[in-house]
Design an enzyme around this catalytic site. Structure first.
Site, PDB file in Angstrom:
ATOM      1  N   CYS A  31      27.883  96.849  -0.380  1.00  9.48           N
ATOM      2  CA  CYS A  31      28.112  98.271  -0.156  1.00  9.48           C
ATOM      3  C   CYS A  31      28.691  98.921  -1.405  1.00  9.48           C
ATOM      4  O   CYS A  31      29.282  98.239  -2.244  1.00  9.48           O
ATOM      5  CB  CYS A  31      29.074  98.472   1.005  1.00  9.48           C
ATOM      6  N   TYR A 170      18.514  90.664   8.585  1.00  8.88           N
ATOM      7  CA  TYR A 170      19.957  90.551   8.332  1.00  8.88           C
ATOM      8  C   TYR A 170      20.698  90.214   9.630  1.00  8.88           C
ATOM      9  O   TYR A 170      20.714  91.010  10.569  1.00  8.88           O
ATOM     10  CB  TYR A 170      20.416  91.884   7.725  1.00  8.88           C
ATOM     11  N   HIS A 173      27.849  89.249   9.059  1.00 10.98           N
ATOM     12  CA  HIS A 173      29.056  90.090   9.073  1.00 10.98           C
ATOM     13  C   HIS A 173      29.422  90.615  10.457  1.00 10.98           C
ATOM     14  O   HIS A 173      30.230  91.534  10.579  1.00 10.98           O
ATOM     15  CB  HIS A 173      28.900  91.268   8.090  1.00 10.98           C
ATOM     16  N   ASP A 266      33.992  86.844   4.647  1.00  9.34           N
ATOM     17  CA  ASP A 266      33.030  86.702   3.554  1.00  9.34           C
ATOM     18  C   ASP A 266      33.640  87.185   2.242  1.00  9.34           C
ATOM     19  O   ASP A 266      33.504  86.534   1.204  1.00  9.34           O
ATOM     20  CB  ASP A 266      31.773  87.518   3.900  1.00  9.34           C
TER      21      ASP A 266
END
Ligand code: ADP
Ligand code: SF4
Length: 691
Positions: A31, A170, A173, A266
């Site tokens: 991000c 994906y 997360h 992460d």
């Protein structure tokens, strides 16, 4: 150059399905607070990574449909064909520099709030959305699942049209539907998408197969998968279902991009996870199960570790988000045997905080990050000097070191004077506290570079007076004299000193200088700053054997650290270290008997027995030298500029940025600098005919 330094293995090409990465350096999706709101800025930032030698450069997560609206966060967007041109800016830039472009398609399920679109929120089950807001996701029925598969397929088609080489499915997360379906904590379905692992994996398998079909051999299909939730038996574990997923899908994707979840696991900070490569124990099994290439992350900055992981068959590609932010030219520096020049990530997550705030990414180590397009800054290139010859920088904290280094790079003769015995200022001071050792890298990197240059003279033990500065006769002076913490309690809650009598009172500067409060009783740490430092100091003092009571007007300890993904760890570690946390209280007064705290809402007083106070409230800018120079010798200087914490106390990242900005702006036309702070991406008033 390749092979000259023993890292040639890192520069071997890697085949990923139908495409080939030129080397093993892979910028995984991350991000950046730019996204669909600032696409030119994002394209320029990604292009810079490609120029720096990364073989694959990825977007951040990219919303595939209005039912996955992540606003107000500025992620990427590919809802329909109107979003293609913005993303094409990136693919063209990245291709131009010889790298592959990857896109992380995402449907965020109940992690999306849909505040902008007002669409219903979707999930595997009926459940509240992921953020504290009175709204729920509805369990997707079969037609919803068919819709999702259609949206994902359409987004893959648009990604291909936008020029991407690698397209992601994906599941990571704890932020996307494929993973939500996979994890029993979110999936309580009784149909063929719930229950057994095969059933919970069905959606992922369908998305992978349909993405492959849609791309039809033109692009690779990557699967980003969190193999472990780091929750032990309470979550998915790499040794159990995590491994089973890789076994079940094995060679279906062209690339496995593996990590741990959630995001705070992460992207752990060095404060709580000092070990580079900390994810290796979780992901090292993957290559034994699949024949497809594997990329993994874990704040890799050491080329020795990278090469050894490839040699040992743990990874095919060295994944990086933060190390590529701190140094977009990391691969080039390894390739050209300039390893000492690498700006190593310090693991502070200030980059993350920008995304959380919806503003362009920034980095403590790399002040040009996020400024590639709007200010035209390049991390490795700076304009040569103008007609001025000599500059003096006073103070060697992050602002002074960065300013001196960039001025030296521009070709000026630079003199750097530091009052203390060592260079580094607060970067050095704060790095002496528990958990912050890696922050010293901010000073180390800059000092090393300064020491390489013949046009720099550096002096420690040199507390400069106005007269001494004037006597040097250097016409351009940058004052990076920093700031000191107030001892009298003034800060956010009270701009005037607090009534404290007959109580030993310490400041963060005292503790960083090695002092400790007496151990005759508890130390009351009053954290009105509510940044990271209060929690760090509490932890530091607890480790030194002090009983600590942390009182703060905030609802939690170190409220700011929510933005760096650390707050839960801060609070947990303090409680585990025996620190008593008193939230929602202001320091009212203190005397020899103890302290009085006032409830932030009712004002009700609570007495605390303590032997000393540690005030973490606010800082006094050190402007004495600047004020004296301006008053007594102002006409002698062409440039007299206050920078860093002396001008505006903030984060270390702010001080580095201020030093960099001052060096860039030196000899720039001030009117031009004032007229345009930076380029902006203005909203077009043309009717684009779309969303
Ligand atoms: P910043 O974050 O803005 O770089 P720091 O507090 O880290 O600020 O560093 C300021 C540095 O300036 C400190 O190392 C301090 O010793 C030094 N300093 C302050 N006043 C003087 C002075 N008069 N002469 C030389 N060095 C000074
Ligand atoms: Fe690393 Fe901190 Fe820069 Fe993020 S802001 S890349 S954690 S140095």
């Amino acid at each position: 150059m390749q092979g000259a330094n023993g890292y040639s293995i890192l520069f071997e090409p890697v085949k990923i399905g139908p495409v080939t990465a030129r080397n093993r350096f892979y910028q995984v999706p991350h991000c950046n607070g730019m996204g669909h709101v600032r696409p030119q800025a994002e394209a320029a930032m990604r292009t810079m990574k490609a120029e720096g030698g990364w073989a694959v450069v990825s977007t951040q997560e990219t919303e595939i449909h209005p039912t996955s609206d992540l606003g107000p966060y500025a992620e990427n967007r590919l809802w329909d064909e109107h979003d293609i041109p913005a993303l094409r800016l990136m693919t063209e830039g990245v291709h131009d520099k010889g790298a592959l472009a990857a896109i992380q398609l995402a449907h965020n399920g109940h992690h999306a709030t849909n505040h902008l679109t007002r669409a219903p929120v979707l999930g595997p089950s009926d459940m509240p959305i992921d953020t504290p807001f009175p709204k729920q996701a509805r369990a997707m029925d079969k037609s919803d699942i068919r819709d999702l598969r259609r949206w994902h397929r359409a987004a893959a088609r648009r990604a291909k049209e936008a020029g991407f080489d690698i397209v992601y499915v994906y599941a990571g997360h704890q932020m996307t539907l494929p993973q939500h379906f996979l994890l029993p904590q979110y999936n309580n379905r009784s149909d063929e998408y719930g229950g057994s692992l095969e059933n919970r994996l069905r959606l992922t398998r369908e998305l992978l197969e349909e993405t492959r079909e849609e791309l039809d051999g033109h692009c690779a299909v990557a699967f980003r998968f969190a193999v472990d939730q780091m929750a032990g038996p309470d979550g998915m574990q790499a040794r159990e279902e995590g491994r089973a997923v890789v076994e079940l899908l094995a060679d279906l994707p062209d690339l496995w991009d593996v990590n741990v979840s959630d995001w705070s696991n992460d992207s752990q900070t060095t404060r709580f996870q000092p070990q580079d490569g900390f994810q290796v124990p979780y992901i090292e099994f993957v290559k034994q199960v699949t024949s497809k290439p594997v990329v993994g992350v874990g704040r890799f900055t050491s080329p020795d570790l990278m090469a050894s992981l490839v040699k040992k068959g743990v990874l095919d590609l060295i994944g990086a988000a933060r190390p590529s932010i701190a140094d977009p030219f990391l691969p080039k520096k390894i390739e050209e045997d300039r390893i000492d020049e690498i700006r190593e990530c310090i693991g502070c997550n200030i980059c993350v905080s920008a995304d959380m705030l919806g503003v362009p990414i920034r980095c403590t180590q790399n002040p040009t990050m996020g400024e590639e397009w709007r200010r035209g800054w390049h991390p490795e290139v700076i304009a040569s000097k103008g007609h001025e010859e000599h500059a003096l920088v006073v103070g060697s904290g992050p602002a002074g070191l960065e300013c001196a280094m960039q001025l030296a790079k521009r070709g000026y003769d630079v003199t750097l004077a530091e009052a203390g015995k060592e260079f580094g200022g607060r970067a050095l001071r704060e790095s002496r506290l528990k958990g912050l050792a890696a922050w010293k890298r901010v000073a180390d990197n800059r000092l090393w570079q300064l020491q390489q240059r013949a046009n720099v003279q550096m002096f420690t033990d040199s507390p400069m007076t106005a007269e001494e500065v004037a006597d040097l006769g250097i016409p351009n002076v940058f004052l990076a004299t920093g700031s000191q913490w107030h001892r009298d309690g003034r800060g956010r809650s009270s701009l005037t000193p607090l009534p404290v009598q007959d109580m030993p009172c310490f400041t963060p500067d005292d503790i960083m200088a090695g002092e400790l409060p007496p151990d005759s009783g508890p130390v009351l740490l009053y954290d009105d700053d509510q940044g990271y430092l209060g929690g760090v100091l509490a932890d530091h003092l607890a480790a030194a054997g002090r009983k600590v009571i942390l009182a703060t007007p905030g609802a939690v300890a170190s409220a700011f650290t929510d933005l760096t993904l650390e707050q839960a760890r801060v609070q947990t570690s303090l409680l585990q270290a025996g620190v008593e946390i008193v939230p929602l209280h202001l320091l009212h007064s203190a005397d020899a008997t103890g302290a009085a705290l006032a409830c932030a809402y009712t004002g009700r007083i609570r007495q605390i027995s303590c032997a000393s106070l540690l005030m973490v409230t606010s800082r006094q800018r050190d402007t004495a030298l600047f004020d004296a120079l301006r008053a007594d010798y102002g006409d002698r200087f062409t440039t007299l500029e206050l920078i860093g914490d002396a001008a505006s106390p903030g984060l270390i990242a702010d001080a580095v940025f201020a030093g960099h900005l001052a060096a860039r702006n030196f000899e720039r036309d001030p009117a031009a600098a004032d007229a345009e702070w930076f380029r902006r991406e203005l909203i077009s008033l043309n009717d684009m005919g779309g969303a």
